[in-house]
Design a protein around this motif. Structure first.
Motif, mmCIF file in Angstrom:
data_model
loop_
_atom_site.group_PDB
_atom_site.id
_atom_site.type_symbol
_atom_site.label_atom_id
_atom_site.label_comp_id
_atom_site.label_asym_id
_atom_site.label_seq_id
_atom_site.Cartn_x
_atom_site.Cartn_y
_atom_site.Cartn_z
ATOM 1 N N MET A 1 0.862 -1.174 0.000
ATOM 2 C CA MET A 1 0.000 0.000 0.000
ATOM 3 C C MET A 1 0.899 1.226 0.000
ATOM 4 N N LEU A 2 0.711 2.098 -0.977
ATOM 5 C CA LEU A 2 1.549 3.270 -1.121
ATOM 6 C C LEU A 2 1.265 4.336 -0.070
ATOM 7 N N ASP A 3 0.006 4.515 0.271
ATOM 8 C CA ASP A 3 -0.356 5.550 1.238
ATOM 9 C C ASP A 3 -1.248 4.924 2.305
ATOM 10 N N SER A 4 -0.627 4.256 3.250
ATOM 11 C CA SER A 4 -1.394 3.505 4.245
ATOM 12 C C SER A 4 -2.233 4.414 5.139
ATOM 13 N N LEU A 5 -1.808 5.637 5.400
ATOM 14 C CA LEU A 5 -2.589 6.551 6.226
ATOM 15 C C LEU A 5 -3.888 6.941 5.526
ATOM 16 N N ALA A 6 -3.808 7.279 4.259
ATOM 17 C CA ALA A 6 -5.016 7.622 3.497
ATOM 18 C C ALA A 6 -5.937 6.414 3.394
ATOM 19 N N TYR A 7 -5.362 5.246 3.190
ATOM 20 C CA TYR A 7 -6.150 4.022 3.111
ATOM 21 C C TYR A 7 -6.884 3.781 4.424
ATOM 22 N N GLN A 8 -6.178 3.934 5.535
ATOM 23 C CA GLN A 8 -6.790 3.709 6.844
ATOM 24 C C GLN A 8 -7.915 4.705 7.094
ATOM 25 N N SER B 1 -9.816 6.196 4.941
ATOM 26 C CA SER B 1 -10.962 6.024 4.050
ATOM 27 C C SER B 1 -11.656 4.679 4.211
ATOM 28 N N SER B 2 -11.117 3.797 5.018
ATOM 29 C CA SER B 2 -11.693 2.470 5.190
ATOM 30 C C SER B 2 -13.078 2.545 5.831
ATOM 31 N N PRO B 3 -14.067 1.888 5.241
ATOM 32 C CA PRO B 3 -15.416 1.924 5.808
ATOM 33 C C PRO B 3 -15.527 1.264 7.180
ATOM 34 N N ILE B 4 -14.554 0.475 7.561
ATOM 35 C CA ILE B 4 -14.623 -0.191 8.865
ATOM 36 C C ILE B 4 -14.670 0.834 10.000
ATOM 37 N N ASN C 1 -8.101 -4.616 -6.219
ATOM 38 C CA ASN C 1 -8.146 -3.218 -5.810
ATOM 39 C C ASN C 1 -8.560 -3.127 -4.341
ATOM 40 N N VAL C 2 -9.680 -3.741 -3.997
ATOM 41 C CA VAL C 2 -10.140 -3.835 -2.609
ATOM 42 C C VAL C 2 -9.988 -5.296 -2.211
ATOM 43 N N GLN C 3 -9.032 -5.565 -1.365
ATOM 44 C CA GLN C 3 -8.716 -6.942 -1.008
ATOM 45 C C GLN C 3 -9.900 -7.630 -0.316
ATOM 46 N N PHE C 4 -10.074 -8.910 -0.592
ATOM 47 C CA PHE C 4 -11.182 -9.659 -0.006
ATOM 48 C C PHE C 4 -11.128 -9.638 1.517
ATOM 49 N N GLN C 5 -9.932 -9.660 2.071
ATOM 50 C CA GLN C 5 -9.796 -9.638 3.535
ATOM 51 C C GLN C 5 -10.415 -8.378 4.127
ATOM 52 N N ASP C 6 -10.471 -7.294 3.355
ATOM 53 C CA ASP C 6 -11.066 -6.057 3.865
ATOM 54 C C ASP C 6 -12.574 -6.191 4.054
#
Length: 87
Positions: free
Chosen positions: A1-8, A10-13, A33-38
């Protein structure tokens, strides 16, 4: 993941607790794109929060953009049902 902070951020969780309406999640297992584990983690969070107004449909042969006509038909059937029951 290139930008883990932005990913975190924006995560719907992180917004699962605020779910009030109905939620339909349609997810391809082969999504690169959106990993199944997510989606699995989000599902677990909804269970932990005792949310009842959600549904998960998984598509074992699909990537991020569905390709199989049967998958499209199933997804749209579920969307139509969601609209008919909630709008």
């Amino acid at each position: 993941m290139l930008d883990s902070l932005a990913y975190q951020r924006s995560s719907p969780i992180h917004f699962a607790e605020g779910l009030q309406g109905h939620l339909l999640m349609c997810h391809g297992v082969l999504d690169d794109n959106v990993q199944f584990q997510d989606i699995v983690r989000l599902t677990q969070r909804l269970i932990e929060l005792r949310k009842e107004n959600w549904e998960l449909a998984i598509y074992p042969l699909e990537p991020h953009g569905f390709r199989e006509p049967s998958s499209w038909a199933d997804e749209y059937k579920r969307i139509l049902k969601l609209f008919e029951e909630n709008l």
